[in-house]
Design an enzyme around this catalytic site. Structure first.
Site, PDB file in Angstrom:
ATOM      1  N   GLU A  23       0.151  -0.827   5.963  1.00 32.86           N
ATOM      2  CA  GLU A  23       1.221  -0.167   6.709  1.00 32.86           C
ATOM      3  C   GLU A  23       1.032   1.343   6.753  1.00 32.86           C
ATOM      4  OE1 GLU A  23       4.993   1.616   7.900  1.00 32.86           O
ATOM      5  OE2 GLU A  23       3.922   1.916   6.010  1.00 32.86           O
ATOM      6  N   ASP A  50       0.838  -1.196   0.000  1.00 32.77           N
ATOM      7  CA  ASP A  50       0.000   0.000   0.000  1.00 32.77           C
ATOM      8  C   ASP A  50       0.873   1.245   0.000  1.00 32.77           C
ATOM      9  OD1 ASP A  50       0.776  -0.568   2.708  1.00 32.77           O
ATOM     10  OD2 ASP A  50      -0.790   0.781   3.425  1.00 32.77           O
TER      11      ASP A  50
END
Length: 443
Positions: A150, A88
């Site tokens: 994250e 991500d």
């Protein structure tokens, strides 16, 4: 080592091509409109692992974004290394400020420019390159754990680790998500700050009022919010939230002229806080105002606004309990409300800091691998950013060695405009990881 170097040279073009394809997927985990892109990126990472002859690949889920898991079983008597990265990415910010399209990778002067090139799809590329260097047959057990949350604080990580504790166990954890000392000089990160953040909302009125009629008597919410946010620091710029932990810093020269050049601080703007740069960036707390919700300038009228909000982020020194820090931040904001303004604090993400001991044979194997790949010793550094998974792995698997490595450098502008990755350092990171796996096997 020459054969491995030749293998890396051979796999590098395909790794970079696959990195281009990964980058092209706008996997922004913080924006719900990109949920389908996040899922598509997870599926693409899984396909890449299958293409690297990984015998077991599946998605792990615990109510949030999926994580990609892969497993190459260990040969008899050999240890297992878990390779971590995240797929991500951060939002782009102002699109017009980018030199090139953020999700259309562009190579310029030996660097690859795009959102996610450095943080952290470059880390995925490093893992993929090492696996391809061994033609999908690594000399030790290898597990891949590529998460998709994250950048939003890994909210489902605890549940994932609870649910999949056995699958995620390993002798060595390689977290490819930090920063190198400089281009061509690797680092091993031994401390990371934690993080808590919150949205603070200040209210002073039931409804907006005419600023000419009541200004000077009735406080508006935005002015009250500004005064409240100013209490987060003293006049020198030190964090003024009482009770937060600070740590002493090791001696490591980080020249202020280098710091100013790397950060792009404007001429005449002072650096804040007391102490050395290393102390302030890595071993002391910091407080930042990340965003404010209020009337836009373009929509402004002569009105005292009743409510305004801001997002506040506090980085935590190693040794700080994040739950306690969250309470200290909330208590500070409530206690410093100006003029009796009403203050509400909504807590956000929370991640613990880490302090890592680099000793034992696995750590020495890593030092040797990076020395051979880069031609110089790795610098042991701290990191002002937060990687909550480091503390989680260290706590849950206390006998394991945790290695925090990097493919990025101080010019990478992670989270910023024109994020980029040095392709020479990507090649060296692949070689270092390949040598690390070889060293762990005792070859």
């Amino acid at each position: 080592m020459s054969n491995l170097a030749w293998d890396i040279e051979g796999v590098l073009p395909s790794v970079i091509a696959d990195l281009h394809e990964l980058i092209a997927i706008p996997s922004i985990s913080s924006q719900p409109e990109h949920d389908a892109d996040v899922r598509a990126c997870a599926d693409h990472v899984a396909a890449l692992l299958r293409g690297a002859r990984c015998p077991e690949v599946r998605l792990l889920e615990a109510g949030g974004k999926p994580a990609v898991y892969g497993h190459y079983p260990a040969p008899p008597g050999k240890p297992t290394a878990l390779l971590y990265a995240h797929y991500d990415v951060q939002p782009t910010g102002e699109l017009a400020a980018w030199t090139s399209e953020p999700f259309t990778p562009e190579e310029r002067d030996g660097r690859l420019f795009a959102r996610g090139s450095a943080d952290d799809k470059g880390g995925i590329a490093a893992h993929l390159g090492a696996l391809r260097a061994f033609d999908g047959n690594p000399p030790v057990g290898v597990k891949l754990f590529i998460e998709g949350e994250e950048e939003i604080g890994s909210p489902s990580m605890e549940a994932l680790l609870d649910r999949h504790a056995d699958e995620l166990s390993a002798d060595v954890f390689v977290i490819a998500d930090s920063i190198n000392w400089t281009v061509g000089v690797p680092s091993l990160t031994t401390s990371l700050r934690g993080v808590v953040d919150a949205v603070v909302t200040v209210s002073t009125l039931e409804a907006g009022l005419h600023s000419g009629q009541f200004g000077g008597v009735v406080p508006d919410a935005l002015t009250a919010l500004c005064r409240l946010l100013a209490t987060l620091h003293d006049d020198a710029g030190n964090v003024a939230i009482e009770g937060l932990v600070s740590r002493s810093a090791p001696e490591l020269d980080y020249p202020l002229d280098r710091l100013r050049e790397e950060t792009g601080v404007l001429d005449g703007v002072e650096l804040i806080g007391d102490g050395s740069a290393v102390e302030k960036m890595w071993y002391r707390p910091s407080a930042s105002v990340l965003a404010i919700d209020a009337t836009r300038v373009a929509d402004a009228s002569n009105t005292l606004i009743p409510t305004a909000s801001a997002k506040v982020s506090v980085r935590l020194a190693p040794g700080q309990d994040p739950e306690e820090a969250e309470r200290l931040l909330r208590d500070h904001l409530v206690a410093h409300a100006p003029w009796g303004a009403h203050v509400e604090v909504e807590p956000g993400q929370r991640g613990g800091p880490s302090s890592i001991e680099l000793d034992g044979p696995h750590a020495e194997a890593a030092r040797a691998a990076f020395r051979d790949a880069f031609g110089t010793d790795a610098v042991e550094i701290g990191c002002g950013g937060s990687i909550p998974i480091v503390a989680e792995f260290a706590e849950r698997y206390p006998g394991a060695t945790v290695l925090v490595t990097a493919v990025t450098d101080p010019d990478s502008r992670m989270h910023g405009i024109d994020e980029s990755l040095n392709l020479g350092d990507l090649a060296r990171a692949i070689q270092a990881e390949t040598l690390l796996l070889q060293n762990l096997a005792g070859r």
